[in-house]
Design a protein around this motif. Sequence first.
Motif, PDB file in Angstrom:
ATOM      1  N   ARG A 103       0.865  -1.178   0.000  1.00 52.32           N
ATOM      2  CA  ARG A 103       0.000   0.000   0.000  1.00 52.32           C
ATOM      3  C   ARG A 103       0.902   1.228   0.000  1.00 52.32           C
ATOM      4  NH1 ARG A 103      -5.308   1.348   1.561  1.00 52.32           N
ATOM      5  NH2 ARG A 103      -5.541   3.471   2.357  1.00 52.32           N
ATOM      6  N   LEU A 104       0.689   2.149  -0.932  1.00 49.64           N
ATOM      7  CA  LEU A 104       1.528   3.333  -1.044  1.00 49.64           C
ATOM      8  C   LEU A 104       1.025   4.439  -0.128  1.00 49.64           C
ATOM      9  CD1 LEU A 104       2.067   3.473  -4.915  1.00 49.64           C
ATOM     10  CD2 LEU A 104       3.433   2.295  -3.183  1.00 49.64           C
ATOM     11  N   GLY A 105       1.962   5.092   0.536  1.00 53.38           N
ATOM     12  CA  GLY A 105       1.637   6.213   1.399  1.00 53.38           C
ATOM     13  C   GLY A 105       2.077   7.516   0.773  1.00 53.38           C
ATOM     14  N   LYS A 106       2.411   8.504   1.601  1.00 53.16           N
ATOM     15  CA  LYS A 106       2.866   9.807   1.138  1.00 53.16           C
ATOM     16  C   LYS A 106       4.127  10.207   1.887  1.00 53.16           C
ATOM     17  CE  LYS A 106      -1.687  11.672  -0.118  1.00 53.16           C
ATOM     18  NZ  LYS A 106      -2.635  12.795   0.101  1.00 53.16           N
ATOM     19  N   SER A 107       5.119  10.657   1.149  1.00 55.79           N
ATOM     20  CA  SER A 107       6.328  11.168   1.793  1.00 55.79           C
ATOM     21  C   SER A 107       6.249  12.677   1.993  1.00 55.79           C
ATOM     22  CB  SER A 107       7.563  10.836   0.946  1.00 55.79           C
ATOM     23  OG  SER A 107       7.545  11.557  -0.269  1.00 55.79           O
ATOM     24  N   GLU A 108       5.325  13.330   1.269  1.00 55.71           N
ATOM     25  CA  GLU A 108       5.228  14.787   1.332  1.00 55.71           C
ATOM     26  C   GLU A 108       4.826  15.285   2.711  1.00 55.71           C
ATOM     27  OE1 GLU A 108       2.358  15.396  -1.681  1.00 55.71           O
ATOM     28  OE2 GLU A 108       3.789  15.279  -3.346  1.00 55.71           O
ATOM     29  N   THR A 109       4.166  14.440   3.493  1.00 57.64           N
ATOM     30  CA  THR A 109       3.699  14.859   4.815  1.00 57.64           C
ATOM     31  C   THR A 109       4.593  14.333   5.939  1.00 57.64           C
ATOM     32  OG1 THR A 109       2.212  12.944   4.881  1.00 57.64           O
ATOM     33  CG2 THR A 109       1.314  15.000   4.031  1.00 57.64           C
ATOM     34  N   LEU A 110       5.722  13.744   5.587  1.00 51.04           N
ATOM     35  CA  LEU A 110       6.604  13.202   6.625  1.00 51.04           C
ATOM     36  C   LEU A 110       7.206  14.316   7.482  1.00 51.04           C
ATOM     37  CD1 LEU A 110       8.594  10.458   4.661  1.00 51.04           C
ATOM     38  CD2 LEU A 110       6.810  10.099   6.375  1.00 51.04           C
ATOM     39  N   ILE A 111       7.498  13.957   8.717  1.00 45.69           N
ATOM     40  CA  ILE A 111       8.150  14.867   9.655  1.00 45.69           C
ATOM     41  C   ILE A 111       9.352  14.139  10.249  1.00 45.69           C
ATOM     42  CG2 ILE A 111       7.898  16.186  11.791  1.00 45.69           C
ATOM     43  CD1 ILE A 111       4.908  16.320  11.249  1.00 45.69           C
ATOM     44  N   PRO A 112      10.533  14.761  10.291  1.00 43.54           N
ATOM     45  CA  PRO A 112      11.678  14.110  10.925  1.00 43.54           C
ATOM     46  C   PRO A 112      11.340  13.661  12.346  1.00 43.54           C
ATOM     47  CG  PRO A 112      12.411  16.046   9.737  1.00 43.54           C
ATOM     48  CD  PRO A 112      10.908  16.064   9.694  1.00 43.54           C
ATOM     49  N   GLY A 113      11.727  12.431  12.669  1.00 40.55           N
ATOM     50  CA  GLY A 113      11.410  11.849  13.963  1.00 40.55           C
ATOM     51  C   GLY A 113      10.354  10.763  13.884  1.00 40.55           C
ATOM     52  N   GLU A 114       9.632  10.685  12.743  1.00 38.96           N
ATOM     53  CA  GLU A 114       8.650   9.614  12.570  1.00 38.96           C
ATOM     54  C   GLU A 114       9.360   8.270  12.454  1.00 38.96           C
ATOM     55  OE1 GLU A 114       5.468   9.888   9.751  1.00 38.96           O
ATOM     56  OE2 GLU A 114       5.644  12.073   9.652  1.00 38.96           O
ATOM     57  N   TRP A 115       8.610   7.208  12.763  1.00 34.97           N
ATOM     58  CA  TRP A 115       9.131   5.857  12.611  1.00 34.97           C
ATOM     59  C   TRP A 115       9.405   5.545  11.142  1.00 34.97           C
ATOM     60  CZ3 TRP A 115      10.808   3.219  16.626  1.00 34.97           C
ATOM     61  CH2 TRP A 115      10.242   3.449  17.885  1.00 34.97           C
ATOM     62  N   ALA A 116      10.423   4.740  10.907  1.00 36.63           N
ATOM     63  CA  ALA A 116      10.755   4.267   9.564  1.00 36.63           C
ATOM     64  C   ALA A 116      11.132   2.796   9.660  1.00 36.63           C
ATOM     65  CB  ALA A 116      11.905   5.068   8.962  1.00 36.63           C
ATOM     66  N   ILE A 117      10.556   1.979   8.778  1.00 35.27           N
ATOM     67  CA  ILE A 117      10.789   0.530   8.781  1.00 35.27           C
ATOM     68  C   ILE A 117      11.310   0.137   7.403  1.00 35.27           C
ATOM     69  CG2 ILE A 117       9.753  -1.742   9.157  1.00 35.27           C
ATOM     70  CD1 ILE A 117       7.396  -0.201  10.558  1.00 35.27           C
ATOM     71  N   ALA A 118      12.425  -0.569   7.367  1.00 35.00           N
ATOM     72  CA  ALA A 118      13.007  -1.019   6.101  1.00 35.00           C
ATOM     73  C   ALA A 118      12.920  -2.537   6.011  1.00 35.00           C
ATOM     74  CB  ALA A 118      14.460  -0.571   5.983  1.00 35.00           C
ATOM     75  N   ILE A 119      12.528  -3.032   4.842  1.00 34.91           N
ATOM     76  CA  ILE A 119      12.488  -4.472   4.583  1.00 34.91           C
ATOM     77  C   ILE A 119      13.268  -4.749   3.307  1.00 34.91           C
ATOM     78  CG2 ILE A 119      11.043  -6.517   4.306  1.00 34.91           C
ATOM     79  CD1 ILE A 119       8.711  -5.017   5.429  1.00 34.91           C
ATOM     80  N   GLY A 120      14.103  -5.782   3.321  1.00 39.36           N
ATOM     81  CA  GLY A 120      14.866  -6.120   2.129  1.00 39.36           C
ATOM     82  C   GLY A 120      15.743  -7.323   2.348  1.00 39.36           C
ATOM     83  N   ASN A 121      16.756  -7.434   1.495  1.00 43.70           N
ATOM     84  CA  ASN A 121      17.643  -8.596   1.517  1.00 43.70           C
ATOM     85  C   ASN A 121      19.100  -8.163   1.627  1.00 43.70           C
ATOM     86  OD1 ASN A 121      15.358 -10.487   0.750  1.00 43.70           O
ATOM     87  ND2 ASN A 121      15.392  -9.147  -1.035  1.00 43.70           N
ATOM     88  N   PRO A 122      19.481  -7.484   2.707  1.00 40.79           N
ATOM     89  CA  PRO A 122      20.837  -6.982   2.821  1.00 40.79           C
ATOM     90  C   PRO A 122      21.858  -8.115   2.907  1.00 40.79           C
ATOM     91  CG  PRO A 122      19.714  -6.781   4.920  1.00 40.79           C
ATOM     92  CD  PRO A 122      18.683  -7.201   3.905  1.00 40.79           C
ATOM     93  N   LEU A 123      22.914  -8.002   2.109  1.00 42.54           N
ATOM     94  CA  LEU A 123      24.011  -8.967   2.139  1.00 42.54           C
ATOM     95  C   LEU A 123      23.505 -10.391   1.915  1.00 42.54           C
ATOM     96  CD1 LEU A 123      25.890  -7.441   5.207  1.00 42.54           C
ATOM     97  CD2 LEU A 123      26.300  -6.988   2.783  1.00 42.54           C
TER      98      LEU A 123
END
Length: 401
Positions: free
Chosen positions: A180-200
């Motif tokens: 589900r796509l959100g919006k980055s235009e309304t982000l505020i520094p300090g909000e939670w951020a979660i990353a998912i991927g396949n590092p290394l």
Amino acid sequence: MSLSLKQLTVYLTLLGLGGGAGVLGSRYLMAEQSVQRPPEAVPAVLQPSNAQPSGRPPEANLNFIAEAVDRVGPAVVRIDSARQVSREVPDAFRNPFFRRFFGDEMPKPPEERVERGTGSGFILTSDGRMITNAHVVAGANRVKVTLKDGRTFDGKVVGVDSVTDVAVVKIEATRLPTVRLGKSETLIPGEWAIAIGNPLGLDNTVTVGIISALDRSSSQVGVPEKRVSFIQTDAAINPGNSGGPLLNARGEVIGINTAIRAGAQGLGFAIPVETAQRIADQLFTKGRVEHPYLGIRMATLTPDLRKEINEDKDFDFEVTQDTGVLIIGVAPNSPAQRAGLQPGDIIRKVAGQPVKSAGEVQKQVESSQVGGALEVEVARQGRVQAFQVRPGAFPTEDSDE
């Protein structure tokens, strides 16, 4: 609810988020039912999507990070790519003298080698449209896509845009889980951020942090050739995370994890989702992207820059103010030159929007249309003038120009 530092430490430990030196722990445990979250820690209710949950009982008391991952994780994929790389043939193999000397025993020149890479991506539509970074699939027409449930597909690279580092891939499948796509235009520094991927190569890795800053320019990130205003996060991002989603607390995609600064820790950068979606739509529709450009070199003015320019005899104009966006140069036969813009002009507005930095000008130009009318208001020798510029298509290595 007001908590002392000691009480807050105990509270975070109970939630499974306790860590040292202010770094969030890597374990996401179920919160104790007897502990209430403070109001600011409770995210909005997740909206339903067709991403398939992991089968966990609905009564399970997950924290909001685990809930977001549970919903989005199935739509995050691993992308393995391969490309042929030609090795440079040493001069000795071209020299007739050596050929006569070695005769039939002349060693064979080095052959092409295959470079392999692994990155991440996420599924946009249930029929197999997905997005990743351009550098993940660079030089490849086909890639291998692996879903979280273990299924693998042959993916076709539909389009690549090196200017924004966005690429799109299509697999032949139906009823796939999606994000589900959100919006980055309304982000505020300090909000939670979660990353998912396949590092290394470690599939389905989840890291968490905060939004550290917004609108980081490409030059600040260390990729000046790109045209992106990046999101900065301290969620751990490593090679292999490229192309994976950056989520907000509601489990919505707000960016594509893209870059890290060499030698730095806790500095990751993501392409805003609005940019990624706009580029992806064009790639799926036309297979390429036309980036508007004016043909100017510009700089954000400071008192020191003003002094430096005024003391440099190579410039045939004088800067009379300490702030604004200065046009340093205009490319010959460019849209800017044809419209009448000149070196020494100070840009005040673009498309009616006041601008204070070169990054803001670039953002307004990028959102314009190739060939469309774009009004640029400048200050020239104490007078304010407006010019109608028709942006051209920026030539890239992906174009036919």
